[in-house]
Design an enzyme around this catalytic site. Sequence first.
Site, mmCIF file in Angstrom:
data_model
loop_
_atom_site.group_PDB
_atom_site.id
_atom_site.type_symbol
_atom_site.label_atom_id
_atom_site.label_comp_id
_atom_site.label_asym_id
_atom_site.label_seq_id
_atom_site.Cartn_x
_atom_site.Cartn_y
_atom_site.Cartn_z
ATOM 1 N N LYS A 235 76.389 20.258 54.551
ATOM 2 C CA LYS A 235 74.524 19.889 54.557
ATOM 3 C C LYS A 235 74.617 19.048 52.468
ATOM 4 C CE LYS A 235 69.962 21.099 54.207
ATOM 5 N NZ LYS A 235 68.902 22.136 54.993
ATOM 6 N N LYS A 247 57.162 21.802 51.608
ATOM 7 C CA LYS A 247 57.034 23.663 51.548
ATOM 8 C C LYS A 247 56.117 24.003 50.113
ATOM 9 C CE LYS A 247 61.768 23.649 51.314
ATOM 10 N NZ LYS A 247 62.720 24.586 52.536
ATOM 11 N N ASP A 258 70.250 23.057 47.953
ATOM 12 C CA ASP A 258 70.548 22.956 48.720
ATOM 13 C C ASP A 258 71.351 21.755 49.522
ATOM 14 O OD1 ASP A 258 69.180 23.378 51.740
ATOM 15 O OD2 ASP A 258 67.603 22.018 51.985
ATOM 16 N N GLU A 319 64.895 19.419 58.173
ATOM 17 C CA GLU A 319 65.628 18.099 58.070
ATOM 18 C C GLU A 319 67.966 18.423 58.086
ATOM 19 O OE1 GLU A 319 65.014 19.849 55.488
ATOM 20 O OE2 GLU A 319 66.854 19.872 53.793
ATOM 21 N N ARG A 321 69.637 20.256 59.813
ATOM 22 C CA ARG A 321 70.025 19.865 60.869
ATOM 23 C C ARG A 321 69.836 18.732 61.400
ATOM 24 N NH1 ARG A 321 65.820 23.984 63.846
ATOM 25 N NH2 ARG A 321 66.082 25.025 61.587
HETATM 26 N N1 BES Z 1 66.744 24.178 52.910
HETATM 27 C C1 BES Z 1 66.306 24.763 54.307
HETATM 28 C C2 BES Z 1 66.750 26.319 54.327
HETATM 29 C C3 BES Z 1 66.170 27.095 53.508
HETATM 30 C C4 BES Z 1 65.625 28.147 53.019
HETATM 31 C C5 BES Z 1 67.605 26.901 51.755
HETATM 32 C C6 BES Z 1 65.303 29.511 51.960
HETATM 33 C C7 BES Z 1 67.542 27.766 51.433
HETATM 34 C C8 BES Z 1 66.763 29.163 51.111
HETATM 35 C C9 BES Z 1 66.008 24.096 55.770
HETATM 36 O O1 BES Z 1 65.756 22.940 55.190
HETATM 37 C C10 BES Z 1 64.306 24.580 56.077
HETATM 38 O O2 BES Z 1 63.834 24.235 54.910
HETATM 39 N N2 BES Z 1 64.814 25.175 57.019
HETATM 40 C C11 BES Z 1 63.003 25.166 57.330
HETATM 41 C C12 BES Z 1 62.997 25.239 58.737
HETATM 42 C C13 BES Z 1 61.912 25.568 59.680
HETATM 43 C C14 BES Z 1 61.177 24.711 59.988
HETATM 44 C C15 BES Z 1 62.745 25.161 61.030
HETATM 45 C C16 BES Z 1 63.079 26.655 57.077
HETATM 46 O O3 BES Z 1 63.647 27.938 57.313
HETATM 47 O O4 BES Z 1 61.998 27.294 57.201
HETATM 48 ZN ZN ZN Z 2 66.971 21.505 53.606
HETATM 49 MN MN MN Z 3 63.799 22.063 54.758
#
Ligand code: BES
Ligand code: ZN
Ligand code: MN
Length: 474
Positions: A235, A247, A258, A319, A321
């Site tokens: 990724k 966010k 990321d 994003e 996935r």
């Molecule tokens: N990059 C984030 C995941 C992440 C969170 C990495 C904290 C490192 C530390 C990912 O893109 C994300 O935002 N995932 C969301 C998914 C949700 C919206 C279904 C998440 O985990 O909140």
């Molecule tokens: Zn992310």
């Molecule tokens: Mn994200």
Amino acid sequence: MWAIGVRPGADGPVVDPAGDVDAAALAALYGATGKVGEAFAHPLPEGPVRWLVLVGLGDGSAHSLRRAGAALARAVVDRHPQRRASVATTVVDGPEQVRAFVAGAMLAAFSFDWRSTNDGPRRLGEVRLIGLSDQAAAELPTAVAIGHASWRARLLATVPSQVKNPGWLAEQAAVIAADAGLEFRVWDEQALTEEGFGGIAAVGRASATPPRLIRLDYTPVGATRRTPHLVLVGKGITFDTGGLSIKPAEAMATMKRDMTGGGIVLAVLAALAEVGCPVKVTGLVAAAENAISGDAMRPGDVIRHYGGRTSEVTNTDAEGRLVMADALAYAAAEIKPDLMVDVATLTGAMKVALGQRTGGFFATDDGVADLISAAGTAAGEPVWRMPLASVYADRIASKIADADNAGGGPGAITAALFLQPFTDGVPWVHLDVASAGDSPSEWHEWTTGPTGFGARLLLEWLGQDAPLDVVTGG
Ligand code: BES
Ligand code: ZN
Ligand code: MN
């Protein structure tokens, strides 16, 4: 600086001999117990050696020596002007110990900064291992290669995103490919759209710096058509604002990292020859910035991925996935490898589940799962297997597309279930390193900030004699 090993014993600490220095008296003076993590630096008034450092070796296992290496590195960087240390073979010997000690020493000394008051990088200049056995010395190139790869993964994740955009990541990959003799290919935004990489194109569309798909190919010396083939997918979100599903500020603060999975893929590809990897490896990095603009992907949009599967975007912050799906589908259709392994900072849920010192993974094959677990433990990057529990498949069902990108929890599992159909039945491992990708504090060989978690594990595994026999049947 000279390091003297100290081990805990039944009748007090056991101290390695140190020439005409009364090391036992020094150990008593500092109250050294030999516990791992201890490093007492003792200044000498004259002579070529200016510091003696009493290093706790614990039980002398590889695990302990990794931490001893880290403690020594921190002591050297803090005290010694030339940042040099000599370590006698009584302290470290045996191949696993050498690998662990070198990784600990190299990584605890990781540093990166743009401070204006910089008095030079606070890095370890040199560690000499004196009097190693031939067998242990033969391990050094591999040990240094793994340490270097992990360092590179950390560095890539640490570089600020004002510099580190998808194009920059592709340039780094090109340099790595040239240095390591890898084949290199990159898709720009136009090629991505034309060839149907709808996930990468949609996620990257709002950014001023357009998306890229990066491909590197490693072929071992003497490979034939029957040499097993692995695809590694990373990724490469160079910054994750969350997109229109933006966010909150605290959650966004560390999102320059990321692209950790992509950085790991680049670092691993760069080091495969050095660790003697015997299988073909293709690295794919799906690189995009998840930004915000009038042209941004919206909640409710439907994306068509490489190969035709569709996703309804209910949350633009899921994003990772979306870009990984394209890369996995491409690999399954065009490369048809024996195994695919993806590495991604995919879900906050994994961080909740495992904390920040353990990585999580999913696997379709029990044999590979065991190899991954063992490699993680051996390399100092412990991972825990999570279930691909299809009982939650209904959570990502969509009324208008093949799947919903953010249907519901359990979040780490439903993210894995979202990705699984794109693998088209190819044996698959999914490493979600959102948890351990960032260290909140200085802790043994981990420095505060990005950890590059996963690079050591993968190289430990891929340096073995037959890493894919478990899926190819050898
Ligand atoms: N990059 C984030 C995941 C992440 C969170 C990495 C904290 C490192 C530390 C990912 O893109 C994300 O935002 N995932 C969301 C998914 C949700 C919206 C279904 C998440 O985990 O909140
Ligand atoms: Zn992310
Ligand atoms: Mn994200």
